[in-house]
Design an enzyme around this catalytic site. Structure first.
Site, mmCIF file in Angstrom:
data_model
loop_
_atom_site.group_PDB
_atom_site.id
_atom_site.type_symbol
_atom_site.label_atom_id
_atom_site.label_comp_id
_atom_site.label_asym_id
_atom_site.label_seq_id
_atom_site.Cartn_x
_atom_site.Cartn_y
_atom_site.Cartn_z
ATOM 1 N N ASP A 156 0.855 -1.189 0.000
ATOM 2 C CA ASP A 156 0.000 0.000 0.000
ATOM 3 C C ASP A 156 0.895 1.245 0.000
ATOM 4 O OD1 ASP A 156 -2.566 -1.516 0.499
ATOM 5 O OD2 ASP A 156 -1.388 -2.114 2.241
ATOM 6 N N ASP A 189 -21.324 4.605 13.592
ATOM 7 C CA ASP A 189 -20.682 5.889 13.296
ATOM 8 C C ASP A 189 -21.545 6.717 12.349
ATOM 9 O OD1 ASP A 189 -18.513 7.814 12.543
ATOM 10 O OD2 ASP A 189 -17.243 6.405 13.620
ATOM 11 N N ASP A 198 -10.588 1.485 -1.113
ATOM 12 C CA ASP A 198 -9.797 0.817 -0.078
ATOM 13 C C ASP A 198 -10.679 0.207 1.017
ATOM 14 O OD1 ASP A 198 -7.130 0.202 0.002
ATOM 15 O OD2 ASP A 198 -6.467 2.137 0.817
ATOM 16 N N ASP A 233 -31.341 7.925 8.926
ATOM 17 C CA ASP A 233 -32.236 8.238 7.816
ATOM 18 C C ASP A 233 -33.183 7.097 7.477
ATOM 19 O OD1 ASP A 233 -31.259 10.757 7.614
ATOM 20 O OD2 ASP A 233 -29.955 10.375 5.894
ATOM 21 N N HIS A 244 -16.267 10.956 8.948
ATOM 22 C CA HIS A 244 -15.778 10.360 10.191
ATOM 23 C C HIS A 244 -15.849 8.826 10.156
ATOM 24 C CE1 HIS A 244 -16.021 9.273 14.529
ATOM 25 N NE2 HIS A 244 -15.232 10.323 14.693
ATOM 26 N N ASN A 337 -12.996 13.735 23.992
ATOM 27 C CA ASN A 337 -12.016 14.741 23.557
ATOM 28 C C ASN A 337 -12.011 16.020 24.381
ATOM 29 O OD1 ASN A 337 -11.343 13.040 21.540
ATOM 30 N ND2 ASN A 337 -12.268 14.232 19.895
ATOM 31 N N ALA A 350 -18.273 5.596 26.967
ATOM 32 C CA ALA A 350 -16.951 5.173 27.445
ATOM 33 C C ALA A 350 -16.953 4.726 28.905
ATOM 34 C CB ALA A 350 -15.954 6.317 27.249
ATOM 35 N N SER A 405 -11.494 9.368 18.691
ATOM 36 C CA SER A 405 -12.185 8.662 17.601
ATOM 37 C C SER A 405 -11.226 7.880 16.725
ATOM 38 C CB SER A 405 -12.898 9.670 16.685
ATOM 39 O OG SER A 405 -14.154 10.004 17.186
HETATM 40 CA CA CA Z 1 -4.846 -0.347 0.657
#
Ligand code: CA
Ligand code: CA
Length: 474
Positions: A156, A189, A198, A233, A244, A337, A350, A405
């Site tokens: 890669d 997420d 990828d 949705d 994200h 954060n 968490a 994250s």
């Molecule tokens: Ca790759």
């Protein structure tokens, strides 16, 4: 008042919500929900709360009572059924009556729990700067067919820029296994660009569902759910409108060895895309979070990755994560954060004290705790790289993001590798091995319970000592 100890710990127990201020509109493209703040500063969906009742007759009695105390109840929707009762979402016409409604509900012998429909957010720092191609119409683009991968694997090109992989000993671990499509990992997420060059080879394909026939072939309650579900949705295409979720998915398991872009900590896996967050703010509700967690639990996920947080203590969410725990599913969570101590200022999910919750702080390329990272010598378990992490973003693109994250999915990817080599490992063993094998760092002493940062190479050494040779290598 009939309140359990846990209810008392939540925000309405004393006199919270005496002042409720309007923050503004959520930015979601098709979920324009108004947001309000509790007195404790937790955002929730205006006028909405979740209630768990003992029976449907109990619900009717409650609503009669609420009509008198809280004005018109506009809508009631069953959110989920569990063995011990049903959760309903109640919509009040007047948000100013919400506090009274929840308090009066809690006084009723018919009610097990009542809590606001909290709002959660992604726990990254800078994804708002990434240009988004958009969802491309209702639900997102059609599913593309995955390309054939090169044999033998081709390196890669962008892997040299991924310090996180070297820090955690990913390359050494790949000598034992680089992952497997047999390991099903739910990324809960903002959705995923499931057509990303990828990611496409590592997306889950629900084997019991036929795409686009309008039939719920596997009778799981969701029609045409091929790679997961969009709870925000309410459709079968959980496409990422934020960046994200594509980024966290790429850290878990961007395709390794395909000669393109980056590699995940796991080079192969099956990523189940469960979208409940979205819009430019990356926000979503408690109701949708619970549905996403339950979907993962009921549809075979072995690990859940959760790079989000917010809200107060929710019994509904605790129960959902408990159901995952009962099935031995690991629940990896970003620590948060705000740069604060989770021991004194808990962050959810968490800070839920459950055997399957593994909470992750963020370190940088110099192995220092990131300035934004939450910590907690009791409530946060370990750290992982989370500053300037290169991964996938929608439209076949790549970007560096920072946040707890970005740290949590490193741990998730490591769990995928362990689960590949030791398929019988359940949440309890995965968590123990990942914690016992950390690399001790001075910067993390007194900050996380293990005092260390993820090291998957050492995790394999410990696993070999504890469980013997791995069952499947590659
Ligand atoms: Ca790759
Ligand atoms: Ca289905």
């Amino acid at each position: 008042m009939k309140l359990s100890a846990r209810s008392c710990a939540s925000i309405f127990a004393v006199a919270a919500l005496s002042t409720i201020g309007l923050l503004g509109q959520a930015q979601g493209s098709r979920s324009p929900k108004q947001i309000a703040l509790t007195e404790d500063g937790f955002p929730y969906v205006r006028g909405e709360y979740l209630v768990k009742v003992r029976s449907s007759a109990a619900l009717e009695r409650l609503l009669d009572n609420q009509f008198e105390t809280a004005g018109a109840v506009s809508r009631k929707v069953p959110v989920l059924n569990s063995k011990s009762g049903t959760w309903y979402k109640i919509n009040l016409a007047d948000d100013h009556k919400l506090r009274d409604a929840i308090l009066s509900a809690r006084e009723s012998a018919d009610v097990i729990y009542a809590e606001p429909n909290y709002i959660y957010h992604t726990t990254s720092q800078n994804e708002k700067n990434i240009p988004m191609p958009g969802k491309g119409g209702k639900g997102g683009p059609d599913y593309k067919e995955a390309p054939t991968l090169p044999v033998p694997p081709v390196a890669d090109p962008q892997i040299s820029g991924m310090y996180g992989l070297s820090k955690i000993g990913a390359q050494q671990a790949w000598q034992i296994t680089s992952g497997s499509s047999k390991v099903l990992v739910a990324d809960i997420d903002t959705g995923v660009d499931y057509n990303h060059q990828d990611l496409i080879n590592n997306m889950w394909r629900n084997p019991a569902e036929v795409a686009g026939d309008g039939i719920d072939n596997d009778a799981n309650g969701y029609i045409d759910d091929i790679v997961g579900w969009d709870f925000r949705d309410k459709d079968a295409r959980p496409f990422d409108d934020n960046s994200h979720g594509s980024h966290t998915s790429g850290t878990i398991a961007a395709t390794g060895g395909n000669g393109i872009g980056v590699s995940g900590v796991a080079q192969q896996a099956s990523i189940m895309a469960l979208r409940f967050l979205g819009g430019s703010q990356g926000s979503g509700s408690l109701e949708d979070a619970i549905k996403a967690i339950d979907y993962a639990t009921e549809n075979g996920a072995q690990i859940m990755s959760n790079s989000w947080g917010g809200g107060g203590y929710s019994q509904a969410m605790f129960d959902a994560i408990s159901r995952a725990n009962d099935k031995g599913i690991l629940f990896v969570a970003a620590a948060g954060n705000s740069g604060t101590d989770n021991d004194s200022k808990p962050q959810y999910p968490a800070s839920y004290q459950l055997p399957n919750v593994l909470t992750v702080a963020a370190t940088d390329s110099a192995d220092k705790l990131a300035s934004f990272s939450c910590y907690g010598v009791k409530a946060v378990h370990l750290a992982a790289p989370g500053v300037k992490i290169l991964s996938t973003t929608p439209g076949d693109k790549y970007a560096s993001l920072s946040g707890t994250s970005m740290a949590a999915p490193h741990v998730t990817g490591a769990a995928v590798l362990l689960k590949t080599a030791y398929p019988k490992m359940k949440a309890k063993e995965l968590k123990a091995v990942l914690m016992d094998s950390v690399e001790q760092l001075g910067a993390l002493e007194g900050k996380v319970s293990t005092g260390g940062r993820l090291n998957i190479s050492k995790a394999f050494a410990i696993s070999k000592a504890m469980f013997g040779e791995s069952e499947s290598g590659n």
